[in-house]
Motif scaffolding. Structure first.
Motif, mmCIF file in Angstrom:
data_model
loop_
_atom_site.group_PDB
_atom_site.id
_atom_site.type_symbol
_atom_site.label_atom_id
_atom_site.label_comp_id
_atom_site.label_asym_id
_atom_site.label_seq_id
_atom_site.Cartn_x
_atom_site.Cartn_y
_atom_site.Cartn_z
ATOM 1 N N TYR A 299 -47.752 -80.688 -53.777
ATOM 2 C CA TYR A 299 -48.332 -79.513 -53.126
ATOM 3 C C TYR A 299 -48.221 -79.635 -51.610
ATOM 4 N N ALA A 300 -48.411 -80.852 -51.106
ATOM 5 C CA ALA A 300 -48.321 -81.145 -49.684
ATOM 6 C C ALA A 300 -48.153 -82.647 -49.551
ATOM 7 N N PRO A 301 -47.766 -83.155 -48.397
ATOM 8 C CA PRO A 301 -47.665 -84.607 -48.242
ATOM 9 C C PRO A 301 -48.967 -85.305 -48.642
ATOM 10 N N GLY A 302 -48.856 -86.257 -49.562
ATOM 11 C CA GLY A 302 -50.022 -86.980 -50.025
ATOM 12 C C GLY A 302 -50.883 -86.234 -51.017
ATOM 13 N N ARG A 303 -50.480 -85.018 -51.377
ATOM 14 C CA ARG A 303 -51.290 -84.191 -52.295
ATOM 15 C C ARG A 303 -50.467 -83.891 -53.547
ATOM 16 N N PRO A 304 -50.700 -84.646 -54.636
ATOM 17 C CA PRO A 304 -49.905 -84.454 -55.851
ATOM 18 C C PRO A 304 -50.204 -83.124 -56.522
ATOM 19 N N ALA A 305 -49.240 -82.668 -57.319
ATOM 20 C CA ALA A 305 -49.395 -81.379 -57.987
ATOM 21 C C ALA A 305 -48.705 -81.395 -59.339
ATOM 22 N N VAL A 306 -49.409 -80.913 -60.350
ATOM 23 C CA VAL A 306 -48.815 -80.648 -61.655
ATOM 24 C C VAL A 306 -48.506 -79.162 -61.707
ATOM 25 N N CYS A 307 -47.242 -78.833 -61.898
ATOM 26 C CA CYS A 307 -46.834 -77.434 -62.010
ATOM 27 C C CYS A 307 -46.843 -77.047 -63.491
ATOM 28 N N TYR A 308 -47.631 -76.046 -63.849
ATOM 29 C CA TYR A 308 -47.791 -75.690 -65.249
ATOM 30 C C TYR A 308 -47.213 -74.310 -65.588
ATOM 31 N N ALA A 309 -46.636 -73.636 -64.608
ATOM 32 C CA ALA A 309 -46.070 -72.311 -64.887
ATOM 33 C C ALA A 309 -44.985 -71.984 -63.880
ATOM 34 N N LEU A 310 -43.992 -71.246 -64.348
ATOM 35 C CA LEU A 310 -42.895 -70.765 -63.516
ATOM 36 C C LEU A 310 -42.700 -69.275 -63.770
ATOM 37 N N ARG A 311 -42.246 -68.584 -62.744
ATOM 38 C CA ARG A 311 -41.928 -67.178 -62.949
ATOM 39 C C ARG A 311 -40.526 -67.041 -63.546
ATOM 40 N N PHE B 207 -42.596 -68.876 -67.883
ATOM 41 C CA PHE B 207 -43.093 -69.992 -68.702
ATOM 42 C C PHE B 207 -44.490 -70.392 -68.233
ATOM 43 N N ILE B 208 -45.315 -70.822 -69.192
ATOM 44 C CA ILE B 208 -46.632 -71.364 -68.840
ATOM 45 C C ILE B 208 -47.092 -72.333 -69.932
ATOM 46 N N THR B 209 -47.653 -73.467 -69.506
ATOM 47 C CA THR B 209 -48.400 -74.363 -70.393
ATOM 48 C C THR B 209 -49.862 -74.213 -70.007
ATOM 49 N N PRO B 210 -50.769 -74.016 -70.954
ATOM 50 C CA PRO B 210 -52.175 -73.797 -70.601
ATOM 51 C C PRO B 210 -52.711 -74.900 -69.688
ATOM 52 N N LEU C 82 -37.619 -75.217 -78.550
ATOM 53 C CA LEU C 82 -38.227 -76.442 -79.072
ATOM 54 C C LEU C 82 -39.706 -76.268 -79.377
ATOM 55 N N ASN C 83 -40.305 -75.165 -78.907
ATOM 56 C CA ASN C 83 -41.733 -74.910 -79.111
ATOM 57 C C ASN C 83 -42.557 -76.108 -78.648
ATOM 58 N N THR C 84 -42.276 -76.540 -77.419
ATOM 59 C CA THR C 84 -42.832 -77.775 -76.887
ATOM 60 C C THR C 84 -43.446 -77.523 -75.515
ATOM 61 N N PRO C 85 -44.636 -78.059 -75.224
ATOM 62 C CA PRO C 85 -45.189 -77.917 -73.876
ATOM 63 C C PRO C 85 -44.308 -78.626 -72.858
ATOM 64 N N VAL C 86 -44.214 -78.056 -71.674
ATOM 65 C CA VAL C 86 -43.396 -78.621 -70.606
ATOM 66 C C VAL C 86 -44.310 -79.026 -69.460
ATOM 67 N N ILE C 87 -44.192 -80.290 -69.035
ATOM 68 C CA ILE C 87 -45.012 -80.828 -67.954
ATOM 69 C C ILE C 87 -44.104 -81.112 -66.764
ATOM 70 N N MET C 88 -44.398 -80.497 -65.625
ATOM 71 C CA MET C 88 -43.570 -80.667 -64.433
ATOM 72 C C MET C 88 -44.327 -81.517 -63.409
ATOM 73 N N MET C 89 -43.878 -82.759 -63.287
ATOM 74 C CA MET C 89 -44.483 -83.725 -62.364
ATOM 75 C C MET C 89 -43.444 -84.077 -61.308
ATOM 76 N N GLY C 90 -43.450 -83.369 -60.194
ATOM 77 C CA GLY C 90 -42.463 -83.609 -59.157
ATOM 78 C C GLY C 90 -42.965 -84.555 -58.087
ATOM 79 N N PHE C 91 -42.030 -85.151 -57.361
ATOM 80 C CA PHE C 91 -42.365 -86.098 -56.298
ATOM 81 C C PHE C 91 -41.635 -85.771 -54.989
ATOM 82 N N GLY C 92 -40.965 -84.629 -54.955
ATOM 83 C CA GLY C 92 -40.319 -84.204 -53.725
ATOM 84 C C GLY C 92 -41.307 -83.510 -52.805
#
Length: 463
Positions: free
Chosen positions: A190-202, A373-376, A416-426
């Motif tokens: 989300y910001a430098p030093g601030r981790p973020a899990v992205c759970y939805a994309l447009r 896409f969205i994972t609850p 795949l009917n599978t939840p998608v977890i987006m854990m980025g580090f950029g």
């Protein structure tokens, strides 16, 4: 304040082998795997082969370089954690072109470390992040002799050109790719030093509108005032798409938009959005959009209709007294759950027909379509990701949506009917797709430890 809840079990391995890992990553980055340029077709194959060797040396099994009608897909697995969940790791080894080359401060395919940042094309998007996952596998197998979970890898070579052939590959191999979750590291903090899990994309769809008013350009002195001007007609049509606040005026456009939940609103409010910083970053004097929604809600959880380009008439030096016969515009829409891109295109067509000015013919060309896409937010795999981040970052994890689109993510969800977890580090400032792309090595180091902790977290969640 967030504190490490436990020492990372692989910390010693990552520390001891850091320089070796960086040299291997530099080799990976040295291959100019530019998927959009035909002259790099051999480089794409070489990169897929190098990636396969990295995966094999890490201890993954059944490594396969899968040929497609485009560039290869590299797969592999380790499936010996009986009764434990299976993670499908997705990423891509292709990169963007490097032009303009003269703006690079170092060779884009000769990785260089400056101020603890690794500079090279693909360092952040996405080779560096894919590499982290491979080294986590290696560390577990070298140090522990086993993984806490089952793992499958699917690394493609066409993400930067729209994952053209991957949905077909996933559909054809969905039994072999079956998993309890898909894990992707191709997003940012989300910001430098601030981790973020992205759970939805447009999602994304769009059209090209071509307007014709005459068989050819006409003299404005002879015909002016007596026939329609294609640019006038186009401007009138484009103006009909929004009201003065930016609210989209296409009939039915908002009908299926999934409302933003109270939990999401609270999560966004807790992020302390910096409006002044956003204006400065964008180079604008004020923010704009639907009045009933915050900036984060508008850019993450609301759909858009953007005019991306307009063309027609004379634009050279001086003036040319002509009535242009043709004009056009390109329009794209970012879509949110539960909008359907095919239905949206039908609505766009109906709107254009309804508001078509007199005296012109209009041709509509459709663009590629990607579903949202969205994972609850409350999904246990999402919450586990947040806990793992907090073992390394001294800040609470942000749970965010992303305004952009990764079309294959929705395909994973659908096929795949599978939840998608987006854990980025950029980081958004790392110039991916631009000159001087780089990856902060502090986030590389933390990422190895976060991902390894996440594997252990997932192992403790019942299937």
């Amino acid at each position: 304040m967030i504190h490490l809840k436990k020492e990372n079990v692989l910390d010693g391995y990552f520390t001891k082998h850091r320089e070796q890992h960086l040299e291997e990553l530099k080799q990976f980055l040295s291959i100019p795997s530019i998927s959009s340029l035909s002259e790099h077709k051999k480089d794409m194959k070489d990169c897929a082969s190098y990636l396969g060797n990295l995966m094999k040396e890490a201890g993954l099994e059944h490594i396969t370089i899968n040929e497609t009608a485009g560039h290869p897909v590299v797969t592999g697995d380790w499936l010996h954690a009986e009764g434990k969940p299976t993670i499908l790791v997705y990423g891509h080894y292709d990169v963007q072109p490097v032009d303009p080359l003269e703006l690079w401060e170092s060779d884009p395919f000769k990785a260089e470390v400056r101020e603890n940042k690794l500079y090279a094309r693909g360092s952040s998007d996405d080779k560096g992040q894919v590499f982290m996952h491979i080294k986590v596998i290696e560390a577990f197998l070298k140090e522990k002799g086993e993984l806490p979970v089952n793992v499958k890898f699917l690394i493609e070579g066409e993400e930067e050109i729209g994952s053209v052939h991957l949905p077909e590959f996933v559909e054809s191999n969905k039994e072999n790719l079956a998993a309890d979750l898909v894990l992707i590291s191709d997003t940012a903090l989300y910001a430098p030093g601030r981790p973020a899990v992205c759970y939805a994309l447009r999602g994304l769809t769009g059209v090209q509108i071509d307007v014709r008013s005459a068989s050819g350009d006409l003299h404005s002195g002879i015909y002016g005032g007596g026939i329609q001007n294609s640019i006038h007609a186009l401007v009138e049509l484009l103006a009909s798409f929004h009201d003065k606040h930016g609210t989209i005026q296409v009939d039915g456009f908002y009908d299926k938009v999934r409302p933003i939940t109270d939990d999401e609103k609270a999560a966004y409010a807790a992020l302390d959005f910096d409006a002044e910083g956003a204006k400065k970053e964008a180079g604008v004097k004020e923010l704009f959009g639907e009045t009933d929604f915050s900036y984060l809600e508008r850019t993450w959880a609301r759909p858009t209709l953007e005019i991306n380009g307009v063309y027609g008439g004379f634009s050279g030096e001086g003036i040319k007294t002509v009535i242009p016969a043709t004009a056009g515009a390109k329009i794209t829409c970012r879509l949110v759950p539960d909008q359907d891109p095919y239905e949206i295109v039908k609505q766009l067509r109906a709107h254009i027909e309804k508001h078509k000015p007199a005296g012109v013919d209009i041709t509509i060309t459709e663009f590629d379509k990607g579903k949202p896409f969205i994972t609850p937010l409350e999904h246990p795999y999402i919450q586990a990701a947040g806990r793992s981040y907090e073992t390394q970052y001294d800040a609470k994890t942000a749970y965010i949506r992303a305004g952009g689109s990764i079309p294959i993510v929705a395909a994973f969800d659908e096929i795949l009917n599978t939840p998608v977890i987006m854990m980025g580090f950029g980081l958004s400032t790392e110039n991916f797709h631009a000159p001087n792309e780089h990856f902060h090595l502090d986030n590389f180091d933390k990422g190895l430890r976060v991902v390894s902790d996440y594997f252990e977290e997932i192992a403790n969640i019942e299937k």
